[in-house]
Design a protein around this motif. Structure first.
Motif, PDB file in Angstrom:
ATOM      1  N   ARG A 138       0.844  -1.195   0.000  1.00 23.16           N
ATOM      2  CA  ARG A 138       0.000   0.000   0.000  1.00 23.16           C
ATOM      3  C   ARG A 138       0.875   1.239   0.000  1.00 23.16           C
ATOM      4  O   ARG A 138       1.937   1.265   0.618  1.00 23.16           O
ATOM      5  CB  ARG A 138      -0.901  -0.019   1.226  1.00 23.16           C
ATOM      6  N   LYS A 139       0.413   2.261  -0.698  1.00 23.57           N
ATOM      7  CA  LYS A 139       1.103   3.552  -0.730  1.00 23.57           C
ATOM      8  C   LYS A 139       0.080   4.646  -0.463  1.00 23.57           C
ATOM      9  O   LYS A 139      -1.065   4.573  -0.929  1.00 23.57           O
ATOM     10  CB  LYS A 139       1.745   3.803  -2.101  1.00 23.57           C
ATOM     11  N   TRP A 140       0.509   5.655   0.257  1.00 19.61           N
ATOM     12  CA  TRP A 140      -0.322   6.809   0.555  1.00 19.61           C
ATOM     13  C   TRP A 140       0.105   7.929  -0.373  1.00 19.61           C
ATOM     14  O   TRP A 140       1.287   8.287  -0.424  1.00 19.61           O
ATOM     15  CB  TRP A 140      -0.098   7.191   2.005  1.00 19.61           C
ATOM     16  N   VAL A 141      -0.811   8.477  -1.139  1.00 19.53           N
ATOM     17  CA  VAL A 141      -0.487   9.540  -2.095  1.00 19.53           C
ATOM     18  C   VAL A 141      -0.334  10.855  -1.337  1.00 19.53           C
ATOM     19  O   VAL A 141      -1.276  11.352  -0.728  1.00 19.53           O
ATOM     20  CB  VAL A 141      -1.569   9.658  -3.197  1.00 19.53           C
ATOM     21  N   LYS A 142       0.899  11.394  -1.387  1.00 18.87           N
ATOM     22  CA  LYS A 142       1.239  12.611  -0.649  1.00 18.87           C
ATOM     23  C   LYS A 142       1.474  13.772  -1.624  1.00 18.87           C
ATOM     24  O   LYS A 142       1.604  13.545  -2.831  1.00 18.87           O
ATOM     25  CB  LYS A 142       2.485  12.345   0.197  1.00 18.87           C
ATOM     26  N   PRO A 143       1.562  14.995  -1.127  1.00 23.74           N
ATOM     27  CA  PRO A 143       1.737  16.157  -2.016  1.00 23.74           C
ATOM     28  C   PRO A 143       2.921  16.017  -2.968  1.00 23.74           C
ATOM     29  O   PRO A 143       2.831  16.410  -4.135  1.00 23.74           O
ATOM     30  CB  PRO A 143       1.941  17.327  -1.048  1.00 23.74           C
ATOM     31  N   GLU A 144       4.022  15.431  -2.506  1.00 24.31           N
ATOM     32  CA  GLU A 144       5.205  15.313  -3.360  1.00 24.31           C
ATOM     33  C   GLU A 144       5.037  14.284  -4.478  1.00 24.31           C
ATOM     34  O   GLU A 144       5.879  14.178  -5.366  1.00 24.31           O
ATOM     35  CB  GLU A 144       6.452  14.993  -2.527  1.00 24.31           C
ATOM     36  N   ASP A 145       3.937  13.521  -4.458  1.00 18.67           N
ATOM     37  CA  ASP A 145       3.669  12.510  -5.474  1.00 18.67           C
ATOM     38  C   ASP A 145       2.776  13.021  -6.610  1.00 18.67           C
ATOM     39  O   ASP A 145       2.474  12.283  -7.538  1.00 18.67           O
ATOM     40  CB  ASP A 145       2.975  11.292  -4.838  1.00 18.67           C
ATOM     41  N   LEU A 146       2.367  14.275  -6.536  1.00 17.42           N
ATOM     42  CA  LEU A 146       1.386  14.819  -7.477  1.00 17.42           C
ATOM     43  C   LEU A 146       2.028  15.500  -8.680  1.00 17.42           C
ATOM     44  O   LEU A 146       3.126  16.032  -8.611  1.00 17.42           O
ATOM     45  CB  LEU A 146       0.478  15.824  -6.764  1.00 17.42           C
ATOM     46  N   ASN A 147       1.276  15.497  -9.790  1.00 17.72           N
ATOM     47  CA  ASN A 147       1.670  16.237 -10.986  1.00 17.72           C
ATOM     48  C   ASN A 147       1.031  17.624 -10.942  1.00 17.72           C
ATOM     49  O   ASN A 147       0.290  17.929  -9.993  1.00 17.72           O
ATOM     50  CB  ASN A 147       1.275  15.443 -12.248  1.00 17.72           C
ATOM     51  N   PRO A 148       1.283  18.483 -11.931  1.00 20.44           N
ATOM     52  CA  PRO A 148       0.688  19.827 -11.915  1.00 20.44           C
ATOM     53  C   PRO A 148      -0.850  19.833 -11.938  1.00 20.44           C
ATOM     54  O   PRO A 148      -1.466  20.835 -11.594  1.00 20.44           O
ATOM     55  CB  PRO A 148       1.253  20.483 -13.181  1.00 20.44           C
ATOM     56  N   ASN A 149      -1.473  18.721 -12.317  1.00 17.16           N
ATOM     57  CA  ASN A 149      -2.939  18.636 -12.320  1.00 17.16           C
ATOM     58  C   ASN A 149      -3.505  18.263 -10.958  1.00 17.16           C
ATOM     59  O   ASN A 149      -4.721  18.154 -10.798  1.00 17.16           O
ATOM     60  CB  ASN A 149      -3.407  17.598 -13.348  1.00 17.16           C
ATOM     61  N   GLY A 150      -2.628  18.004  -9.990  1.00 12.26           N
ATOM     62  CA  GLY A 150      -3.088  17.647  -8.652  1.00 12.26           C
ATOM     63  C   GLY A 150      -3.445  16.177  -8.492  1.00 12.26           C
ATOM     64  O   GLY A 150      -4.095  15.805  -7.526  1.00 12.26           O
ATOM     65  N   THR A 151      -3.026  15.357  -9.451  1.00  9.10           N
ATOM     66  CA  THR A 151      -3.265  13.916  -9.357  1.00  9.10           C
ATOM     67  C   THR A 151      -1.918  13.185  -9.304  1.00  9.10           C
ATOM     68  O   THR A 151      -0.882  13.779  -9.568  1.00  9.10           O
ATOM     69  CB  THR A 151      -4.098  13.394 -10.548  1.00  9.10           C
ATOM     70  N   LEU A 152      -1.961  11.912  -8.990  1.00  6.93           N
ATOM     71  CA  LEU A 152      -0.741  11.127  -8.858  1.00  6.93           C
ATOM     72  C   LEU A 152       0.063  11.148 -10.157  1.00  6.93           C
ATOM     73  O   LEU A 152      -0.467  10.845 -11.233  1.00  6.93           O
ATOM     74  CB  LEU A 152      -1.097   9.684  -8.479  1.00  6.93           C
ATOM     75  N   PHE A 153       1.330  11.505 -10.073  1.00  4.85           N
ATOM     76  CA  PHE A 153       2.235  11.542 -11.212  1.00  4.85           C
ATOM     77  C   PHE A 153       2.493  10.110 -11.685  1.00  4.85           C
ATOM     78  O   PHE A 153       2.882   9.244 -10.901  1.00  4.85           O
ATOM     79  CB  PHE A 153       3.532  12.239 -10.804  1.00  4.85           C
ATOM     80  N   GLY A 154       2.271   9.860 -12.960  1.00  4.69           N
ATOM     81  CA  GLY A 154       2.422   8.520 -13.517  1.00  4.69           C
ATOM     82  C   GLY A 154       3.821   7.965 -13.348  1.00  4.69           C
ATOM     83  O   GLY A 154       4.000   6.771 -13.090  1.00  4.69           O
ATOM     84  N   GLY A 155       4.839   8.809 -13.463  1.00  2.95           N
ATOM     85  CA  GLY A 155       6.219   8.358 -13.288  1.00  2.95           C
ATOM     86  C   GLY A 155       6.489   7.869 -11.876  1.00  2.95           C
ATOM     87  O   GLY A 155       7.228   6.905 -11.668  1.00  2.95           O
ATOM     88  N   LYS A 156       5.891   8.516 -10.901  1.00  2.00           N
ATOM     89  CA  LYS A 156       6.028   8.091  -9.508  1.00  2.00           C
ATOM     90  C   LYS A 156       5.379   6.728  -9.315  1.00  2.00           C
ATOM     91  O   LYS A 156       5.949   5.841  -8.683  1.00  2.00           O
ATOM     92  CB  LYS A 156       5.389   9.135  -8.588  1.00  2.00           C
TER      93      LYS A 156
END
Length: 124
Positions: free
Chosen positions: A6-24
């Motif tokens: 399990r992973k918790w999506v944190k602010p540093e994991d987001l793209n400029p759209n405010g969603t989880l960055f695919g690369g992360k």
């Protein structure tokens, strides 16, 4: 499919759209598949050889908890091939699917190594 991580999506994991960055997300998947393969093949020298088409089906937002699931498709002489699904743990919405990820077992010289495994061990 076994959902172990399990992973918790944190602010540093987001793209400029405010969603989880695919690369992360792909980095998390690659790490989990590597760890799983190391345990299954009982060898620390495992590398990613191939990932099939990556299908982003939905997104995750800050605060979401996601889970990474894997299933062994087959064992090759020097490889293990898995499929992967990542989903939102609360909604069960699928975020990404990858039909085939091939990991290769290496010897101390970095050459493909016959691991001798044919089935999933209980350790995985």
């Amino acid at each position: 499919m076994k959902f172990q991580t399990r992973k918790w999506v944190k602010p540093e994991d987001l793209n400029p759209n405010g969603t989880l960055f695919g690369g992360k997300l792909l980095a998390w998947i690659d790490e989990e598949v590597a760890l799983y393969s190391i345990i299954q093949l009982e060898n620390y020298r495992v590398v990613t050889k191939h990932m099939s088409e990556i299908n982003f089906r939905s997104s995750a937002e800050q605060g979401d908890i996601i889970e990474i699931g894997m299933e062994v498709i087959k064992f090759g002489n020097t490889s293990i091939t898995l499929k992967c699904e990542v989903r939102n743990i609360m909604t069960r919405a699928t975020i990404i699917t990858i039909d085939s990820i091939t990991m290769v077992c290496l010897d101390v010289n970095g050459k493909p190594f016959q691991h001798g495994k044919t089935e999933v061990s209980a350790m995985g």
